[in-house]
Each structure stands twice: as C-alpha cells, then as structure tokens.
Design an enzyme around this catalytic site. Structure first.
Site, PDB file in Angstrom:
ATOM      1  N   LYS A   1       1.039  -1.181  -0.491  1.00 39.32           N
ATOM      2  CA  LYS A   1      -0.163  -0.013   0.064  1.00 39.32           C
ATOM      3  C   LYS A   1       1.029   1.131  -0.168  1.00 39.32           C
ATOM      4  CE  LYS A   1      -4.088  -2.005   1.936  1.00 39.32           C
ATOM      5  NZ  LYS A   1      -4.905  -1.247   2.671  1.00 39.32           N
TER       6      LYS A   1
ATOM      7  N   ASP B   1     -10.285   2.592   1.004  1.00 35.94           N
ATOM      8  CA  ASP B   1     -10.343   2.230   2.023  1.00 35.94           C
ATOM      9  C   ASP B   1     -11.321   2.979   3.173  1.00 35.94           C
ATOM     10  OD1 ASP B   1      -9.592  -0.241   2.333  1.00 35.94           O
ATOM     11  OD2 ASP B   1      -7.946   0.459   3.227  1.00 35.94           O
TER      12      ASP B   1
HETATM   13  P1  NDP Z   1      -2.611  -2.658  11.199  1.00 34.09           P
HETATM   14  O1  NDP Z   1      -2.218  -3.887  10.885  1.00 34.09           O
HETATM   15  O2  NDP Z   1      -1.791  -1.614  10.467  1.00 34.09           O
HETATM   16  O3  NDP Z   1      -3.197  -2.030  12.511  1.00 34.09           O
HETATM   17  C1  NDP Z   1      -3.680  -2.991  13.548  1.00 34.09           C
HETATM   18  C2  NDP Z   1      -3.970  -1.515  14.597  1.00 34.09           C
HETATM   19  O4  NDP Z   1      -5.057  -3.274  15.134  1.00 34.09           O
HETATM   20  C3  NDP Z   1      -2.948  -1.350  15.850  1.00 34.09           C
HETATM   21  O5  NDP Z   1      -3.005  -0.174  15.923  1.00 34.09           O
HETATM   22  C4  NDP Z   1      -2.863  -2.255  16.306  1.00 34.09           C
HETATM   23  O6  NDP Z   1      -2.645  -1.482  18.072  1.00 34.09           O
HETATM   24  C5  NDP Z   1      -4.017  -3.114  16.414  1.00 34.09           C
HETATM   25  N1  NDP Z   1      -4.499  -3.908  17.433  1.00 34.09           N
HETATM   26  C6  NDP Z   1      -4.190  -5.619  17.134  1.00 34.09           C
HETATM   27  N2  NDP Z   1      -4.453  -6.164  17.807  1.00 34.09           N
HETATM   28  C7  NDP Z   1      -4.713  -5.974  19.337  1.00 34.09           C
HETATM   29  C8  NDP Z   1      -4.690  -5.413  20.427  1.00 34.09           C
HETATM   30  N3  NDP Z   1      -4.580  -7.230  20.781  1.00 34.09           N
HETATM   31  N4  NDP Z   1      -5.192  -4.920  21.250  1.00 34.09           N
HETATM   32  C9  NDP Z   1      -4.891  -3.804  20.509  1.00 34.09           C
HETATM   33  N5  NDP Z   1      -4.412  -3.217  20.030  1.00 34.09           N
HETATM   34  C10 NDP Z   1      -4.377  -4.127  18.749  1.00 34.09           C
HETATM   35  O7  NDP Z   1      -3.118  -3.290   9.855  1.00 34.09           O
HETATM   36  P2  NDP Z   1      -4.887  -2.609   9.487  1.00 34.09           P
HETATM   37  O8  NDP Z   1      -5.019  -1.060   9.168  1.00 34.09           O
HETATM   38  O9  NDP Z   1      -4.370  -2.273   8.024  1.00 34.09           O
HETATM   39  O10 NDP Z   1      -6.010  -3.323   9.654  1.00 34.09           O
HETATM   40  C11 NDP Z   1      -7.027  -3.434  11.086  1.00 34.09           C
HETATM   41  C12 NDP Z   1      -8.275  -4.526  10.402  1.00 34.09           C
HETATM   42  O11 NDP Z   1      -9.118  -3.897   9.711  1.00 34.09           O
HETATM   43  C13 NDP Z   1      -7.717  -5.245   9.535  1.00 34.09           C
HETATM   44  O12 NDP Z   1      -8.852  -6.625  10.749  1.00 34.09           O
HETATM   45  C14 NDP Z   1      -8.283  -5.597   8.097  1.00 34.09           C
HETATM   46  O13 NDP Z   1      -9.251  -6.700   7.840  1.00 34.09           O
HETATM   47  C15 NDP Z   1      -9.291  -4.578   8.558  1.00 34.09           C
HETATM   48  N6  NDP Z   1      -9.995  -3.793   7.428  1.00 34.09           N
HETATM   49  C16 NDP Z   1     -11.186  -3.551   6.862  1.00 34.09           C
HETATM   50  C17 NDP Z   1     -11.627  -3.028   6.029  1.00 34.09           C
HETATM   51  C18 NDP Z   1     -13.293  -3.305   5.031  1.00 34.09           C
HETATM   52  O14 NDP Z   1     -12.801  -2.630   4.007  1.00 34.09           O
HETATM   53  N7  NDP Z   1     -13.884  -3.772   6.363  1.00 34.09           N
HETATM   54  C19 NDP Z   1      -9.950  -2.254   5.179  1.00 34.09           C
HETATM   55  C20 NDP Z   1      -9.228  -2.528   5.602  1.00 34.09           C
HETATM   56  C21 NDP Z   1      -8.103  -3.576   6.898  1.00 34.09           C
HETATM   57  P3  NDP Z   1      -0.733  -2.013  17.656  1.00 34.09           P
HETATM   58  O15 NDP Z   1      -0.165  -0.364  17.074  1.00 34.09           O
HETATM   59  O16 NDP Z   1      -1.056  -1.425  18.818  1.00 34.09           O
HETATM   60  O17 NDP Z   1       0.557  -2.600  17.592  1.00 34.09           O
END
Ligand code: NDP
Length: 284
Positions: free
Chosen positions: A72, A108
């Site tokens: 991306k 998105d």
């Molecule tokens: P990233 O890996 O870039 O970010 C993940 C985020 O989730 C971070 O802020 C991370 O926090 C947080 N996180 C993960 N696990 C935990 C936990 N156990 N406790 C607290 N915070 C947590 O992922 P993306 O942003 O790319 O994707 C996130 C979700 O969005 C995915 O599940 C994806 O499927 C969904 N998505 C859905 C779309 C749709 O059209 N419906 C489009 C794009 C994405 P930290 O920074 O602290 O690690």
C-alpha cells in the site's frame, strides 16, 4: 449475427500473501450483474517484484488494480500521481488507469464514510477511532476531511497513536487528541461515533474482545467495526443491545468495492449483489 469480442478488461488485486483475499468473490458477481465482461484477478506479487508487476499492468492496459499488504505504501513510487486524500493518508489501496495516467487513490476510508453517511451526516460529528494502523489512518483522515468536528485516537502503541494524531491535526486542521489505551477504554460523553479500526475480533480469533467499557456506549451512538469476517463481532452485538446504531465491516468492504468499480469503469455496481456474495462466504 454480431461479432463477439473475446477480450476482457482486466483489474485485480496485488498482494503477498493474497490467496485468502475475498475481493474477487465480491467484484466478479457485480461485473456479471452489470453485464460487463471484466475479470478481477487475485495476483500474488512479491515485494521485490512490485515495480515489474505495475509495469506489466501498464503494458497490458489493465483498467487498474487494488493493492493490499505489503504494497500500500511501496506502490506509490510506481504511480504517476495520487488523489489528494491518498496523498494525506500516505497509502494507496486502489490504482486507476486514467487514459494511461496511473493514479493512486484510497478507497478504505471512503468506503467507511459511505457507511456512516447512510445513517448520519458526517459534518459536526465527534469521533473516537480505536487503532492507528492502515485502516485507522484512512478512516481518521477521511472523517476529518469530511467535516468531523473533533477526533480522538486511541491506540495500544503510544508512539504509533501519537503519529496518527499529529498527522490528522496537521493535514486536516481538525482538533485531534490522543488517548492511551489503558484497561477498558471509556468513551467520552458527547461522542457521536466510535470506530473499531483494530484487528481485534478478526477470524479466526473471533472470541477476542475490544477492551472497552460497554456502559459508556450510549443509545443513539454510532458504533462501527472494520472487521469484515465475521460481520457480527462481539462489539457489534454488544453495541446493538445497548441501543447504538451499528455499522459492520462488511458494509465498509462492499462500499470500497463499489467505489473501486465506479473509478475503474465509470459505471455503478449493485451493492446488494456484492454484499450477498460476501455474506455467502462469511455467514454460516
Ligand atoms: P494494522 O496492522 O496496520 O493495524 C492494526 C491495529 O490494530 C493497530 O492499531 C494495533 O495496535 C491494533 N491492535 C491489534 N491487536 C491489538 C490488541 N490485541 N489490542 C489492542 N490493539 C490491537 O492493520 P490494518 O489497519 O491494515 O487492518 C486492521 C483491520 O482492519 C484488519 O482486521 C482488516 O481486516 C480490517 N480492514 C477492513 C477493511 C474493510 O473494508 N472492512 C479495510 C481495511 C482493513 P498497535 O499499534 O498497538 O499494535
């Protein structure tokens, strides 16, 4: 008799890994229902091959493509220009061939905006975004650009959360605060919209719970989840029983697909066809 064309128009998704990306199963039925002889290919592209893959798509005159993890940000250097929103977000998930000019956009956040827009006008909303990754970045920037009055970013990793907070306030001018995520997050009074933009609850870890104080979710609040699979996450179910207006991640996924098809083809797909196609995959 009419002369048939055996040449399809091509679009698709580049990712690595990519085999489990369900976008094709949503887009191709939409093309069929529109009477478009187009194909949406799911293509595994290794990071070191991204430049060659984009040149290949140009050479074959693809109409455009989606890109997903890990492309991306890396795809940007291979494009001719970016939309203003993609520029601010700093990431591209949808590339459009505009008469030979390859333009990077980000659907998105726009797909998410469409879901919210269907239930309430965005200007003036006070929004809380849980998470600071790619999805949170796109959602946060687009909400602010669409007129949200105030934003709060809540994230486990403080550094990452603060970077996004600063990005939104500097690039959009909308007042944005960062909040540490300690134990169960308490949603401030006066919040209109809460977005789970973390990956908590994504299949197969469907029992995982977003650490939030459910008593702070009030009737009339909009509570939304980016998790598309399963669509009815724990947060969505709990928010619904508390009288909140809920928006699931399937809606966002469908809406970003609708926007992609519109950008590539100039035609309007049937979002119901797309939602049904995904429901048949994700709902038992
Ligand atoms: P990233 O890996 O870039 O970010 C993940 C985020 O989730 C971070 O802020 C991370 O926090 C947080 N996180 C993960 N696990 C935990 C936990 N156990 N406790 C607290 N915070 C947590 O992922 P993306 O942003 O790319 O994707 C996130 C979700 O969005 C995915 O599940 C994806 O499927 C969904 N998505 C859905 C779309 C749709 O059209 N419906 C489009 C794009 C994405 P930290 O920074 O602290 O690690």
């Amino acid at each position: 008799s009419t002369i048939r064309s055996f040449k399809q128009e091509l679009v698709g998704v580049f990712g690595f890994p990519v085999a489990e990306n369900p976008t094709q199963a949503m887009i191709e039925p939409a093309f069929a229902a529109m009477g478009l002889d187009w194909r949406y290919l799911t293509v595994e592209v290794r990071p070191e091959d991204l430049g060659a893959a984009v040149r290949g798509a140009r050479a074959m005159n693809w109409r455009g493509f989606n890109c997903t993890i890990p492309h991306k940000v890396a795809v940007i250097e291979h494009l001719d220009r970016l939309s203003p929103a993609a520029e601010k977000i700093g990431a591209v998930n949808c590339v459009i061939n505009q008469g030979g000019e390859w333009v990077g956009d980000n659907t998105d956040g726009k797909g998410f905006l469409q879901s919210v827009h269907e239930v309430r006008p965005i200007p003036g909303l006070r929004a809380v975004v849980l998470g600071a990754g790619g999805a949170a970045r796109a959602i946060g920037v687009e909400l602010a650009l669409a007129g949200a009055k105030h934003m709060t970013i809540v994230n486990r990793d403080r550094g990452r959360g603060q970077v996004l907070t600063k990005l939104i306030s500097e690039k959009t001018g909308v007042p944005t605060d960062f909040s540490d995520w300690e134990e169960r997050y308490q949603v401030p009074l006066g919040t209109d919209l809460v977005v789970n933009a973390t990956s908590i609850g994504l299949y197969p870890d469907v029992e995982a719970r977003v650490p939030i104080d459910l008593t702070t979710l009030r009737p009339g609040m909009i509570v939304s989840d980016v998790i598309p699979n399963p669509p009815r996450t724990w947060l969505i179910r709990e928010a619904e029983t508390r009288g909140c207006q809920v928006l699931d991640g399937l809606g966002m996924l469908v809406n970003q697909g609708v926007i992609g098809i519109r950008l590539w083809s100039g035609h309007e797909p049937d979002s119901n066809v797309m939602r049904k196609a995904l429901e048949s995959l994700f709902l038992p």
